[in-house]
Motif scaffolding. Structure first.
Motif, PDB file in Angstrom:
ATOM      1  N   UNK A 215      -8.553  -9.225   5.364  1.00  0.00           N
ATOM      2  CA  UNK A 215      -8.426  -7.637   5.248  1.00  0.00           C
ATOM      3  C   UNK A 215      -9.153  -7.152   3.912  1.00  0.00           C
ATOM      4  N   UNK A 216      -9.855  -7.808   3.088  1.00  0.00           N
ATOM      5  CA  UNK A 216     -10.843  -7.103   2.343  1.00  0.00           C
ATOM      6  C   UNK A 216     -12.344  -7.640   2.846  1.00  0.00           C
ATOM      7  N   UNK A 224     -10.477 -11.762  -5.579  1.00  0.00           N
ATOM      8  CA  UNK A 224      -9.317 -12.182  -5.428  1.00  0.00           C
ATOM      9  C   UNK A 224      -8.770 -13.815  -5.256  1.00  0.00           C
ATOM     10  N   UNK A 228      -7.069 -16.046  -7.929  1.00  0.00           N
ATOM     11  CA  UNK A 228      -6.103 -17.176  -7.692  1.00  0.00           C
ATOM     12  C   UNK A 228      -6.170 -18.480  -8.153  1.00  0.00           C
ATOM     13  N   UNK A 231      -5.035 -18.440 -11.564  1.00  0.00           N
ATOM     14  CA  UNK A 231      -3.832 -18.615 -11.829  1.00  0.00           C
ATOM     15  C   UNK A 231      -3.306 -20.235 -11.601  1.00  0.00           C
TER      16      UNK A 231
ATOM     17  N   UNK B 129      -3.531 -13.188   2.035  1.00  0.00           N
ATOM     18  CA  UNK B 129      -4.559 -12.166   1.792  1.00  0.00           C
ATOM     19  C   UNK B 129      -4.110 -11.154   2.948  1.00  0.00           C
ATOM     20  N   UNK B 130      -4.198 -11.290   4.268  1.00  0.00           N
ATOM     21  CA  UNK B 130      -3.646 -10.347   5.284  1.00  0.00           C
ATOM     22  C   UNK B 130      -2.225  -9.850   5.340  1.00  0.00           C
ATOM     23  N   UNK B 133      -1.828  -7.176   2.745  1.00  0.00           N
ATOM     24  CA  UNK B 133      -2.566  -5.842   3.150  1.00  0.00           C
ATOM     25  C   UNK B 133      -1.678  -5.400   3.988  1.00  0.00           C
ATOM     26  N   UNK B 173      -4.541 -11.026 -13.893  1.00  0.00           N
ATOM     27  CA  UNK B 173      -4.324  -9.908 -12.763  1.00  0.00           C
ATOM     28  C   UNK B 173      -4.661  -8.789 -13.278  1.00  0.00           C
ATOM     29  N   UNK B 176      -8.387  -8.554 -12.475  1.00  0.00           N
ATOM     30  CA  UNK B 176      -8.578  -8.426 -10.988  1.00  0.00           C
ATOM     31  C   UNK B 176      -8.357  -7.140 -10.650  1.00  0.00           C
ATOM     32  N   UNK B 179     -11.104  -4.161 -10.828  1.00  0.00           N
ATOM     33  CA  UNK B 179     -12.166  -4.191  -9.842  1.00  0.00           C
ATOM     34  C   UNK B 179     -11.965  -3.412  -8.816  1.00  0.00           C
ATOM     35  N   UNK B 180     -10.872  -2.709  -8.549  1.00  0.00           N
ATOM     36  CA  UNK B 180     -10.478  -2.083  -7.399  1.00  0.00           C
ATOM     37  C   UNK B 180      -9.930  -0.444  -7.972  1.00  0.00           C
ATOM     38  N   UNK B 185      -5.036  -0.700  -2.981  1.00  0.00           N
ATOM     39  CA  UNK B 185      -5.887  -1.811  -2.941  1.00  0.00           C
ATOM     40  C   UNK B 185      -5.539  -3.174  -4.276  1.00  0.00           C
ATOM     41  N   UNK B 188      -2.546  -4.816  -3.531  1.00  0.00           N
ATOM     42  CA  UNK B 188      -2.706  -5.812  -2.479  1.00  0.00           C
ATOM     43  C   UNK B 188      -3.484  -6.971  -3.015  1.00  0.00           C
ATOM     44  N   UNK B 189      -4.525  -6.730  -3.807  1.00  0.00           N
ATOM     45  CA  UNK B 189      -5.206  -7.681  -4.553  1.00  0.00           C
ATOM     46  C   UNK B 189      -4.406  -8.637  -5.422  1.00  0.00           C
ATOM     47  N   UNK B 192      -2.244 -10.658  -3.093  1.00  0.00           N
ATOM     48  CA  UNK B 192      -3.073 -11.748  -2.359  1.00  0.00           C
ATOM     49  C   UNK B 192      -3.315 -12.805  -3.617  1.00  0.00           C
ATOM     50  N   UNK B 193      -3.460 -12.475  -4.794  1.00  0.00           N
ATOM     51  CA  UNK B 193      -3.898 -13.540  -5.675  1.00  0.00           C
ATOM     52  C   UNK B 193      -2.853 -14.387  -6.010  1.00  0.00           C
TER      53      UNK B 193
END
Lengths: 465, 204
Positions: A215-216, A224, A228, A231, B129-130, B133, B173, B176, B179-180, B185, B188-189, B192-193
């Motif tokens: 998706x990215x 991401x 991860x 973590x 990740x998907x 989203x 986090x 992270x 960055x968006x 986003x 979502x990031x 996903x992480x």
């Protein structure tokens, strides 16, 4: 502080060595993604590793171990890959399994004789070991006795132990090419409490290393996944006390993140290795060659450490016609010889400078039992002997054990039975009274060759180079 | 090949990928060394727990209960980023309203092995990740998982792991998220992480 661990130079060496292995694998990914051709890529990676991480000079690394296990169902005999002197002495072609007169054999070293079909293997005879003098304990099973330390011993199969050690720190420890495209295996391993190999097939193997669309975009995905991994690592460090090797799993997570950014499909195409691996008879043998080719390619880039390849060719009875017999041994011999030639020519970047995959990789062929040799037109019963082929720099090539005829073929059609005698595990002398080596000895010997722990008193040291 | 070219190439590689040295700092390396040293065969007989991946069914439950995806599965994407539809997919049913290729259905056999390895982790990272989203494109899921806004991670972390995040985890986090630019986003990031890290965290 009482419990604080001290940093030793040994630890530092290990740390640098591991850094170098990670570096080599990652850089190899990057160059592949950039479209750099394979041989150029390997040279570049080695050169950069030497320059960028001089502290971890590759000479200090211990060569990793790798294993390719070819599991053959159907009780095929191993002798046709390299026959004993008895066969090279006979005046006529007697048997469908090795359908040649003695004069058609080419004499090799240490009692090994090559038929016209197995002749490609002669180039590697110094490190080709063949025996059919191991006692079986019942056949017709998906779980080979020598692969579990003897029938019913439930010892972890050598390839499972090696894959879980993963001494090359490969992306996926081990894969298992199932014969059937539906993923069903016809050869099993004992895993104990350890994770099994990843089941795969020629049609799906490259998917493990294919870049997925997410998706990215790539840059965002990388960020991401880096988060991860951080973590995961923190969690793993906290679990160190109660979980077995959690940092290893954290490492796997890290490799997974890296893998998501690269598409290895093109680099894993086996067609540019050697035409022998992709040619030959259609179906079973070509599938086998492709699986071998995929394995070699993936080992080149340290994507896998170990591979089981199934070769199921239908029940192997003496009534088979010579055409199919010869096709089998000619195809498999040619492919094995091509594989070893590739291993010898390809650097193993996870090892010390100058190491090739041939220095680190062992190939073992085994079956659940072997049928005996029979005269033409007659069935050959279960041979009661276990045949094994080992190709490795760590073994001394030759035919191990003795083969005799016991009884003659006659007009009544009684099959010509072969009897097998094993060797004393340290002196190499023939065992008394037709005794054979045990599957347990074979199990520990293979473990020893690939660097797994083994019981010294069981290792057949006379096999070793 | 000249040394300067090689060095330049390596710098380019590092700046473009950013990961080459990420594990090479002495502290991190030594942490890994501890596990390397314990790689001996004998360790396999220790009484410690082995890693077992949670499996496809449990994963499906997380997708449904935590991320609010009613089907308990998530669509695979084609190269254009659209839902993949292919007769090669086990899950694709073009006669039934064009149901997409779905991850858990497609990889059911890999996920059922409960094996902790790179391949499983990679797959789970793709799925989360998907899935994040897809989930956070729905307002109700945003309100449920980020009730106090995109810069508060307590609820989503608790939903995934059953505990509140520690300071160092919050910092990861936050870094992270920075960055968006777009709120969705960012969320979502973060989602996903955390989700991707579950492949190992929740596996033991």
């Amino acid at each position: 502080m009482k419990n604080k661990k001290k940093t030793t130079f040994d630890q530092l060496d290990l740390a640098f060595a591991q850094s170098r292995r990670n570096f080599v694998t990652k850089l190899s990914f990057t160059l592949a993604a950039a479209g750099v051709a394979s041989q150029t890529r390997l040279s570049l990676v080695e050169e950069l590793a030497r320059q960028i991480i001089p502290q971890a000079h590759a000479d200090d690394l211990v060569a990793p171990q790798r294993l390719i296990f070819i599991g053959v169902r159907s009780g095929i005999p191993i002798m046709p890959f390299g026959a004993p002197d008895l066969f090279a002495q006979r005046a006529e072609a007697l048997t469908p399994n090795v359908p040649f007169q003695g004069s058609q054999f080419t004499k090799g070293k240490n009692g090994l004789n090559f038929s016209p079909d197995s002749l490609p293997l002669k180039a590697h005879e110094d490190n080709l070991l063949i025996t059919q003098a191991v006692q079986t304990e019942g056949g017709h099973t998906r779980m080979f006795n020598f692969w579990e330390g003897g029938r019913g011993q439930n010892q972890v199969s050598p390839i499972i132990t090696l894959a879980n050690r993963n001494p090359s720190a490969s992306v996926i420890p081990g894969v298992h090419f199932a014969q059937n495209s539906n993923g069903n295996r016809v050869v099993d391993h004992r895993t104990g409490s350890l994770p099994d190999l990843l089941t795969t097939h020629n049609s799906t193997f490259k998917d493990n290393f294919k870049k997925a669309t997410l998706a990215f975009d790539d840059d965002a995905t990388k960020k991401i996944l880096e988060a991860s991994v951080k973590l995961t690592r923190r969690q793993a460090l906290r679990m160190q006390a109660s979980i077995k090797n959690p940092l290893n799993y954290s490492g796997d997570q890290s490799k997974a993140a890296e893998l998501l950014g690269f598409d290895y499909v093109q680099a894993l195409n086996p067609t540019d290795i050697n035409s022998a691996l992709n040619g030959g008879a259609n179906g079973t043998y070509r599938n086998f060659g492709e699986a071998l080719g995929h394995t070699l390619k993936a080992m080149t880039y340290n994507l896998i450490n170990s591979s089981t390849i199934e070769l199921s060719i239908g029940d192997w009875h003496g009534r088979r016609d010579m055409t199919s017999t010869r096709a089998h041994y000619a195809d498999v011999s040619e492919k094995l010889a091509a594989a070893v030639a590739y291993l010898k020519a390809t650097p193993d970047l996870q090892g010390p400078n100058g190491t090739t995959l041939w220095d680190t990789t062992t190939i073992v062929i085994g079956s659940e039992f072997n049928r005996n040799d029979s005269t033409f037109g007659r069935d050959n019963g279960d041979g009661g002997s276990q045949g094994t082929l080992i190709l490795s720099k760590k073994v001394r090539g030759g035919y191990y054990g003795k083969v005799d005829y016991n009884g003659n073929a006659n007009a009544g059609g009684n099959p010509r039975i072969l009897t097998h005698t094993g060797v004393d595990r340290t002196s190499g002398q023939l065992l008394p009274n037709g005794q054979r080596n045990s599957t347990r000895q074979l199990y520990h010997t293979i473990n020893n060759i690939i660097g797994n722990s083994s019981t010294a008193s069981e290792v057949i040291t006379t096999y070793l180079g | 090949m000249g040394k300067r070219f090689l060095m330049l190439l390596s710098i380019l590689m590092m700046s473009s990928t950013g990961f080459i040295y990420q594990n090479c700092a002495p502290f991190e390396s030594l942490q890994k060394t501890e596990s390397l040293a314990s790689n001996a065969v004998n360790d396999f007989t220790s009484s410690e727990l082995s890693c077992r991946f949670i499996g496809g069914n449990a994963l499906s439950t997380v997708l449904t209960n935590t991320l609010g995806l009613p089907e308990g599965d998530v669509a695979m994407l084609n190269e254009q980023g659209e839902p993949l539809k292919s007769n090669n997919c086990k899950s694709f049913n073009h006669q039934n309203g064009g149901r997409d290729c779905l991850y858990l259905s497609e990889y059911s056999s890999e996920l059922s092995t409960q094996s902790c390895n790179t391949s499983t982790f990679r797959l789970v990272a793709q799925i989360y990740t998907n899935a994040c989203a897809e989930s956070l494109s729905q307002e109700e899921n945003v309100n449920r998982l980020f009730p106090q806004g995109s810069d508060n991670y307590t609820t989503i972390h608790q939903a995934f792991t059953g505990r509140t995040p520690r300071g160092d985890e919050i910092q990861i986090l936050k870094d992270l998220s920075k960055e968006f630019e777009v709120e969705q986003e960012k969320m979502t990031a973060v989602c996903a992480a955390i989700g991707s890290s579950l492949a190992s965290i929740n596996s033991f």
